[in-house]
Motif scaffolding. Sequence first.
Motif, PDB file in Angstrom:
ATOM      1  N   LYS A  18     -69.824  17.837  14.948  1.00 36.17           N
ATOM      2  CA  LYS A  18     -70.397  16.774  15.762  1.00 36.17           C
ATOM      3  C   LYS A  18     -71.708  17.188  16.427  1.00 36.17           C
ATOM      4  N   ASP A  19     -72.041  18.470  16.346  1.00 40.90           N
ATOM      5  CA  ASP A  19     -73.286  18.933  16.961  1.00 40.90           C
ATOM      6  C   ASP A  19     -73.938  20.009  16.083  1.00 40.90           C
ATOM      7  N   GLU A  20     -75.118  20.423  16.472  1.00 41.26           N
ATOM      8  CA  GLU A  20     -75.890  21.367  15.660  1.00 41.26           C
ATOM      9  C   GLU A  20     -75.257  22.757  15.619  1.00 41.26           C
ATOM     10  N   ILE A  21     -74.634  23.184  16.705  1.00 38.34           N
ATOM     11  CA  ILE A  21     -74.015  24.509  16.708  1.00 38.34           C
ATOM     12  C   ILE A  21     -72.810  24.532  15.772  1.00 38.34           C
ATOM     13  N   SER A  22     -72.061  23.451  15.721  1.00 39.55           N
ATOM     14  CA  SER A  22     -70.933  23.377  14.781  1.00 39.55           C
ATOM     15  C   SER A  22     -71.422  23.396  13.335  1.00 39.55           C
ATOM     16  N   LYS A  23     -72.523  22.706  13.061  1.00 44.63           N
ATOM     17  CA  LYS A  23     -73.101  22.742  11.712  1.00 44.63           C
ATOM     18  C   LYS A  23     -73.550  24.165  11.375  1.00 44.63           C
ATOM     19  N   PHE A  24     -74.193  24.822  12.349  1.00 45.18           N
ATOM     20  CA  PHE A  24     -74.633  26.203  12.176  1.00 45.18           C
ATOM     21  C   PHE A  24     -73.433  27.111  11.872  1.00 45.18           C
ATOM     22  N   ALA A  25     -72.361  26.956  12.622  1.00 45.00           N
ATOM     23  CA  ALA A  25     -71.158  27.768  12.420  1.00 45.00           C
ATOM     24  C   ALA A  25     -70.583  27.565  11.018  1.00 45.00           C
ATOM     25  N   ASN A  26     -70.525  26.336  10.584  1.00 48.70           N
ATOM     26  CA  ASN A  26     -70.003  26.053   9.241  1.00 48.70           C
ATOM     27  C   ASN A  26     -70.873  26.707   8.160  1.00 48.70           C
ATOM     28  N   HIS A  27     -72.188  26.609   8.323  1.00 49.00           N
ATOM     29  CA  HIS A  27     -73.093  27.216   7.342  1.00 49.00           C
ATOM     30  C   HIS A  27     -73.012  28.743   7.382  1.00 49.00           C
ATOM     31  N   ALA A  28     -72.934  29.310   8.580  1.00 49.80           N
ATOM     32  CA  ALA A  28     -72.829  30.769   8.695  1.00 49.80           C
ATOM     33  C   ALA A  28     -71.548  31.257   8.027  1.00 49.80           C
ATOM     34  N   TYR A  29     -70.479  30.502   8.153  1.00 47.07           N
ATOM     35  CA  TYR A  29     -69.209  30.855   7.524  1.00 47.07           C
ATOM     36  C   TYR A  29     -69.353  30.922   5.991  1.00 47.07           C
ATOM     37  N   ASN A  30     -70.116  30.003   5.445  1.00 48.90           N
ATOM     38  CA  ASN A  30     -70.317  29.944   3.994  1.00 48.90           C
ATOM     39  C   ASN A  30     -71.399  30.904   3.496  1.00 48.90           C
ATOM     40  N   ASP A  31     -72.152  31.499   4.420  1.00 48.54           N
ATOM     41  CA  ASP A  31     -73.224  32.433   4.082  1.00 48.54           C
ATOM     42  C   ASP A  31     -72.623  33.839   3.987  1.00 48.54           C
ATOM     43  N   HIS A  32     -72.340  34.283   2.789  1.00 52.34           N
ATOM     44  CA  HIS A  32     -71.657  35.561   2.588  1.00 52.34           C
ATOM     45  C   HIS A  32     -72.512  36.765   2.951  1.00 52.34           C
ATOM     46  N   SER A  33     -73.802  36.565   3.146  1.00 48.73           N
ATOM     47  CA  SER A  33     -74.682  37.671   3.532  1.00 48.73           C
ATOM     48  C   SER A  33     -74.955  37.711   5.034  1.00 48.73           C
ATOM     49  N   PHE A  34     -74.435  36.758   5.779  1.00 52.54           N
ATOM     50  CA  PHE A  34     -74.661  36.715   7.229  1.00 52.54           C
ATOM     51  C   PHE A  34     -74.244  38.051   7.849  1.00 52.54           C
ATOM     52  N   PRO A  35     -75.018  38.587   8.794  1.00 57.21           N
ATOM     53  CA  PRO A  35     -74.671  39.877   9.418  1.00 57.21           C
ATOM     54  C   PRO A  35     -73.453  39.751  10.349  1.00 57.21           C
ATOM     55  N   LYS A  36     -72.293  39.766   9.773  1.00 56.21           N
ATOM     56  CA  LYS A  36     -71.042  39.480  10.481  1.00 56.21           C
ATOM     57  C   LYS A  36     -70.655  40.531  11.513  1.00 56.21           C
ATOM     58  N   THR A  37     -71.162  41.736  11.384  1.00 59.68           N
ATOM     59  CA  THR A  37     -70.773  42.805  12.310  1.00 59.68           C
ATOM     60  C   THR A  37     -71.797  43.045  13.411  1.00 59.68           C
ATOM     61  N   SER A  38     -72.833  42.227  13.460  1.00 59.50           N
ATOM     62  CA  SER A  38     -73.923  42.463  14.406  1.00 59.50           C
ATOM     63  C   SER A  38     -73.659  41.866  15.792  1.00 59.50           C
ATOM     64  N   MET A  39     -74.099  42.625  16.786  1.00 59.65           N
ATOM     65  CA  MET A  39     -74.113  42.165  18.173  1.00 59.65           C
ATOM     66  C   MET A  39     -75.550  42.174  18.694  1.00 59.65           C
ATOM     67  N   GLU A  40     -76.512  42.374  17.795  1.00 60.17           N
ATOM     68  CA  GLU A  40     -77.915  42.533  18.159  1.00 60.17           C
ATOM     69  C   GLU A  40     -78.711  41.267  17.863  1.00 60.17           C
ATOM     70  N   TYR A  41     -79.361  40.748  18.889  1.00 62.45           N
ATOM     71  CA  TYR A  41     -80.153  39.524  18.765  1.00 62.45           C
ATOM     72  C   TYR A  41     -81.183  39.642  17.636  1.00 62.45           C
ATOM     73  N   HIS A  42     -81.953  40.727  17.646  1.00 63.13           N
ATOM     74  CA  HIS A  42     -83.061  40.848  16.690  1.00 63.13           C
ATOM     75  C   HIS A  42     -82.568  40.956  15.245  1.00 63.13           C
ATOM     76  N   GLU A  43     -81.439  41.594  15.047  1.00 59.83           N
ATOM     77  CA  GLU A  43     -80.901  41.704  13.693  1.00 59.83           C
ATOM     78  C   GLU A  43     -80.500  40.326  13.157  1.00 59.83           C
ATOM     79  N   VAL A  44     -79.781  39.564  13.969  1.00 61.81           N
ATOM     80  CA  VAL A  44     -79.330  38.232  13.538  1.00 61.81           C
ATOM     81  C   VAL A  44     -80.523  37.289  13.422  1.00 61.81           C
ATOM     82  N   SER A  45     -81.414  37.344  14.396  1.00 64.45           N
ATOM     83  CA  SER A  45     -82.596  36.476  14.389  1.00 64.45           C
ATOM     84  C   SER A  45     -83.469  36.733  13.162  1.00 64.45           C
ATOM     85  N   SER A  46     -83.718  37.996  12.874  1.00 67.75           N
ATOM     86  CA  SER A  46     -84.537  38.339  11.696  1.00 67.75           C
ATOM     87  C   SER A  46     -83.877  37.856  10.409  1.00 67.75           C
TER      88      SER A  46
END
Length: 75
Positions: A18-46
């Motif tokens: 229903k919102d953009e963050i939920s859409k983002f979460a769904n896409h990140a879930y389907n993105d198998h290369s997403f940095p799943k173990t990161s806690m670093e802003y710059h790593e995820v942002s890059s």
Amino acid sequence: MSKTFYHFLMKYRHPAPKDEISKFANHAYNDHSFPKTSMEYHEVSSYLELNGHYLDSMTIFDEAWQLYLLSEIKL
């Protein structure tokens, strides 16, 4: 911080987002290369700047990151 950003974001997954963050979460879930173990802003942002074609704007990521920081402060 005890959770990775990805782990935090997954609580926003929804079959009918229903919102953009939920859409983002769904896409990140389907993105198998997403940095799943990161806690670093710059790593995820890059990563998202180069591979986050599913984000309409990096502002969505920034909003989600702020929610992430707030949730980790409360722990």
